[in-house]
Scaffold this motif. Structure first.
Motif, short mmCIF file in Angstrom:
data_model
loop_
_atom_site.label_atom_id
_atom_site.label_comp_id
_atom_site.label_asym_id
_atom_site.label_seq_id
_atom_site.Cartn_x
_atom_site.Cartn_y
_atom_site.Cartn_z
N GLU A 87 -61.80 19.45 13.44
CA GLU A 87 -60.41 19.50 13.85
C GLU A 87 -60.17 20.74 14.68
O GLU A 87 -60.59 21.83 14.32
N ILE A 88 -59.50 20.58 15.78
CA ILE A 88 -59.24 21.68 16.67
C ILE A 88 -57.81 22.13 16.43
O ILE A 88 -56.86 21.43 16.77
N LEU A 174 -49.83 17.52 23.30
CA LEU A 174 -50.02 16.56 22.22
C LEU A 174 -48.77 15.73 22.00
O LEU A 174 -48.83 14.61 21.51
N SER A 175 -47.60 16.31 22.36
CA SER A 175 -46.36 15.58 22.12
C SER A 175 -46.16 14.48 23.16
O SER A 175 -45.32 13.61 22.98
N PRO A 178 -51.12 10.21 23.29
CA PRO A 178 -52.26 10.34 22.41
C PRO A 178 -53.53 10.63 23.19
O PRO A 178 -53.73 10.11 24.28
N VAL A 179 -54.36 11.46 22.61
CA VAL A 179 -55.64 11.78 23.23
C VAL A 179 -56.62 10.66 22.91
O VAL A 179 -56.74 10.24 21.77
N SER A 180 -57.29 10.16 23.94
CA SER A 180 -58.22 9.05 23.67
C SER A 180 -59.65 9.52 23.53
O SER A 180 -60.47 8.82 22.96
N ALA A 181 -59.98 10.69 24.03
CA ALA A 181 -61.35 11.19 23.89
C ALA A 181 -61.37 12.69 24.14
O ALA A 181 -60.52 13.23 24.84
N VAL A 182 -62.35 13.36 23.56
CA VAL A 182 -62.49 14.80 23.70
C VAL A 182 -63.96 15.15 23.83
O VAL A 182 -64.81 14.47 23.27
N TRP A 215 -59.42 13.39 27.51
CA TRP A 215 -59.03 12.17 28.21
C TRP A 215 -57.73 11.63 27.63
O TRP A 215 -57.60 11.50 26.41
#
Lengths: 250, 250
Positions: A87-88, A174-175, A178-182, A215
DNA sequence: AAGGCAAATATGTCTATACAATCAACATCA
DNA sequence: TGATGTTGATTGTATAGACATATTTGCCTT
């Protein structure tokens, strides 16, 4: 049909099935790649219902201990050391959690034409318009981390209008979506002079660089962090297998 | 009671429930900390059985998106960027996977009395007997990584008798007992002269250090890795949320 | 011998039902 | 007032039965 008395105190049945399988793996009775008993065999061996056995095997598969193939069977997955979910956490929360006082300075916040190397890493044409920010994060007014971001304007159209001394860039992004990839890459380097200036580094000490690529659908944002020399960063914390909860100070 | 026709093609129902919830979270309709519909409400809203809804919520909880409290309800978890399971792959497999030829040199393999600082980090009394190994890993005979281990003899009683040019230390240790916990710390430093000698570093370039602490029950083993300067290491790979599978080149 | 079909096996999903455990709020009683 | 019990809401677990889907195997036909 139950036999909880001989077993220890009130563990759920699916948990007992998981332990039964893990015990066989850990004792060496089941080796990597071997096929384990089928659900039907476990049902008759243990006396639990198929749904209970199924849940146990499904969870062990999600935890990376087993591999299942419909029509073929269930197999022992390759042994790996695996940490928990990485978790970041946002740096401001980390600093406050350690009891420090967080502040930051925005050194640059503008729209600009991306250099070809930057554009390429973001999947854009050379000299596309991108947002660029350079922010120094401080603990008790001592610089800790320099964060340098390039953001695809489609992800955050109103990026330039934000006040990032109040709300961190991470929180803002983040608000939005949604993040789809990291992806994370870490490197040790002697920082350039502009980084030394902003972080207040005198000598030629090495510092840690962490590059993050995020992403959102197919739009990419990049984030390069440079940490004050000598800092150490925990990547996964101590963790108990198959739990979610560890912390990455990043 | 089914309505798969209007929806897309043959996604499992529990998956549709998960997407229904995630859509509400991502669109902002459900904010961090808010209570979501109860299982019973979802059952009557979606028309699926409670077991199906329960599986969806259980998986979202395991993935860190929801928090559930028996007797109270289900809540939206704090938003975090989270990578997938951080899997630590053995360096020999990484080198071979990249098409290189792996080899290694064992520079030290002995039992010794642990210095107080080492002993303390392993939870042992000062000057306890420990195993100590120093191994350099090479790709096409070029040094890539220096690995330095201290091991509690109770974990691996026959450590000194192994031939680690054939089987890596990791493989050997993993074959002995299951790992109960792991911790990683990363740091940038200018390596000491003995590290420079073993890695063949000339100047005073910075290198990446990764410290790993592994618990087997309450017995601790430590592993310090030093990487050849200029190397970059991917920590989580690109990942698709809630899948297991990314790779850590470590 | 080759191809195709059917059965056996295995996992994947879904449902209806049942009971247990936990929590909050309310009611009751001393 | 304070302690205690009751009730309703909610999640947690377990089961039996059913059907879907994928793979392997072997038999049967050509």
């Amino acid at each position: 049909m139950r036999d909880n008395a001989t077993n220890s105190q009130a563990r759920p049945l699916y948990q007992q099935v998981k332990e039964y399988i893990l015990e066989k793996i850990n004792s060496g009775m089941l080796q990597t790649g071997m096929q384990i008993e089928s659900e039907a065999e476990l049902v008759s061996a243990l006396g639990f219902s198929r749904m209970t056995v199924n849940r146990a095997l499904r969870e062990l598969t999600a935890e990376g201990r087993l591999t299942r193939i419909q029509g073929r069977g269930t197999f022992v997955a390759e042994k790996k050391v695996q940490s928990s979910l990485l978790e970041i956490h946002a740096i401001d929360k980390e600093i406050r959690a350690r009891g420090g006082t967080y502040s930051c300075t925005v050194h640059l916040l503008q729209e600009e034409k991306a250099k070809p190397s930057i554009a390429a890493s973001m999947g854009l044409a050379p000299y596309s318009q991108v947002f660029h920010s350079i922010i120094v994060h401080k603990d008790n007014d001592v610089p800790i981390q320099l964060g340098c971001r390039y953001i695809n304007p489609q992800v955050a159209p109103h990026f330039l209008e934000q006040d990032f001394t109040k709300c961190t860039v991470s929180d803002y992004l983040l608000s939005l979506a949604p993040v789809s990839a990291v992806e994370h890459v870490v490197e040790a380097l002697i920082p350039d002079s502009w980084i030394r200036d902003l972080l207040g580094i005198n000598g030629s000490e090495p510092c840690l660089a962490l590059y993050r690529k995020t992403w959102v659908d197919d739009k990419i944002a990049t984030h390069s962090s440079f940490y004050y020399p000598g800092s150490r960063y925990t990547l996964g914390g101590k963790f108990v297998p198959s739990s979610v909860g560890s912390i990455g100070i990043i």
